[in-house]
Write an enzyme that holds these catalytic residues in place. Structure first.
Site, PDB file in Angstrom:
ATOM      1  N   CYS A 198       0.863  -1.184   0.000  1.00  0.00           N
ATOM      2  CA  CYS A 198       0.000   0.000   0.000  1.00  0.00           C
ATOM      3  C   CYS A 198       0.899   1.233   0.000  1.00  0.00           C
ATOM      4  O   CYS A 198       1.690   1.429   0.932  1.00  0.00           O
ATOM      5  CB  CYS A 198      -0.910  -0.006   1.218  1.00  0.00           C
ATOM      6  N   CYS A 215      -3.443   7.034  -4.711  1.00  0.00           N
ATOM      7  CA  CYS A 215      -3.112   5.599  -4.649  1.00  0.00           C
ATOM      8  C   CYS A 215      -1.664   5.356  -5.096  1.00  0.00           C
ATOM      9  O   CYS A 215      -1.340   5.467  -6.283  1.00  0.00           O
ATOM     10  CB  CYS A 215      -4.075   4.759  -5.486  1.00  0.00           C
TER      11      CYS A 215
HETATM   12  O1  PYC Z   1      -1.924   3.837  -1.925  1.00  0.00           O
HETATM   13  O2  PYC Z   1      -1.339   1.895  -2.748  1.00  0.00           O
HETATM   14  C1  PYC Z   1      -2.155   2.627  -2.202  1.00  0.00           C
HETATM   15  C2  PYC Z   1      -3.469   2.084  -1.816  1.00  0.00           C
HETATM   16  C3  PYC Z   1      -3.934   0.823  -2.032  1.00  0.00           C
HETATM   17  C4  PYC Z   1      -5.220   0.775  -1.497  1.00  0.00           C
HETATM   18  C5  PYC Z   1      -5.496   1.999  -0.953  1.00  0.00           C
HETATM   19  N1  PYC Z   1      -4.399   2.789  -1.159  1.00  0.00           N
END
Ligand code: PYC
Length: 314
Positions: free
Chosen positions: A92, A241
């Site tokens: 993550c 993300c």
């Molecule tokens: O930032 O890689 C990320 C992530 C995965 C799921 C939620 N955030």
């Protein structure tokens, strides 16, 4: 005699609006194997604990949690197993940025470069001043491109499959307006895309499930693109993300749309931005993702066995 409550120390943070809850002590003993091993153990034996930490009434679908682990290698500062409202995660990115500011908050690391062990490999965090952190992520790559999916009355979309520490279906070719005001529709469309992938047996490498869907559109605030990311448990990522931006970078570099070392600014659906750069390593891309995170709570979770919702709803 009343059974004793379990007390769990956590530190909460958010990275570009997306929350992370790190279990610092009082969590399960995951042994001394590597992080992939500990992730499996956590998945198999501590599902109730995962739900207690993340789900309502203590948390919500949006949260990502992490069990802080003793690393295997002496040069690593920490090991981590991430999880969410429905299960465990591979890696993550926003959570690793949150982990870095948490470790700094606890006085365990200072500014500079630090190694962290995850279930899918080692990552490096560089802790800067002013809450900024750069994550050098695991090797990322585009696996397949130009996959068309028919969504019935919602038209046809086309996208790529890429690995950035999790598996993503990245869709630039769609009819959607990627804006905050449109979140309910974006969630429905992304869920439909995930359903269509499953129905057609479309997976990542070695049959691995594609559990994240990313839709891209024009950005504001000078960024290169805005995304909407559907997470495995149905919530959308408030941050751009980290693993999704790594997957995006791998696709952009595979297409020759950006070169090694060039900066890509990825805006999230709530307006937070990650900076991303990649370097080729053979056929893969090593992404560097920079974002900001803030610690916003230190607390003790009380797991009282007489509470009917002690282990969460869901
Ligand atoms: O930032 O890689 C990320 C992530 C995965 C799921 C939620 N955030």
């Amino acid at each position: 005699m009343k059974p004793e409550s379990q007390r769990v120390q956590v530190v909460d943070s958010h990275t570009g609006g997306e929350p992370t809850r790190i279990v610092v002590s009082g969590g399960p003993d995951l042994g001394s194997g590597d992080m992939a091993n500990r992730r499996q153990l956590f998945n198999d034996q501590f599902n109730d604990f995962r739900s207690a930490v993340i789900n309502e009434p203590r948390g919500s679908d949006v949260w990502v949690g992490g069990i802080l682990c003793k690393p295997i290698r002496p040069e690593s500062v920490a090991g981590i197993v991430f999880f969410n409202n429905v299960g465990v995660l591979n890696m993550c990115g926003h959570g690793t940025i949150g982990l870095a500011v948490t470790l700094a908050h606890l006085g365990r690391i200072g500014p500079g470069s630090h190694l962290i062990e995850t279930p899918v490999g080692e990552v490096r965090v560089a802790l800067h001043e002013d809450h900024r952190v750069t994550v050098t992520n695991v090797p990322s790559y585009r696996f397949r491109s130009g996959i068309e999916l028919d969504l019935d009355e919602d038209g046809t979309v086309a996208g790529d499959i890429a690995w950035g520490g999790n598996w993503f279906f990245l869709v630039g070719d769609h009819n959607e307006d990627v804006r905050f005001e449109n979140i309910d529709r974006l969630t429905r469309i992304a869920q439909k895309i995930r359903g269509a992938l499953e129905q057609r047996g479309i997976t990542g490498e070695a049959g691995q499930q594609i559990d994240h869907v990313e839709l891209f559109g024009p950005a504001s605030h000078g960024a290169d693109s805005r995304n909407f990311v559907l997470c495995p448990g149905g919530a959308y990522d408030r941050s751009p993300c980290g693993t999704g931006t790594s997957a995006k970078l791998a696709c952009l570099m595979a297409e020759g749309k950006i070169k090694a070392g060039e900066t890509w600014h990825q805006e999230s659906i709530v307006g937070s931005v990650f900076e991303a750069q990649g370097q080729w390593q053979g056929d893969t891309v090593i992404p560097k993702i920079t974002g900001s995170a803030y610690v916003n709570a230190e607390s003790t979770l009380i797991l009282d066995p007489s509470d009917p919702f002690c282990m969460g709803i869901g």
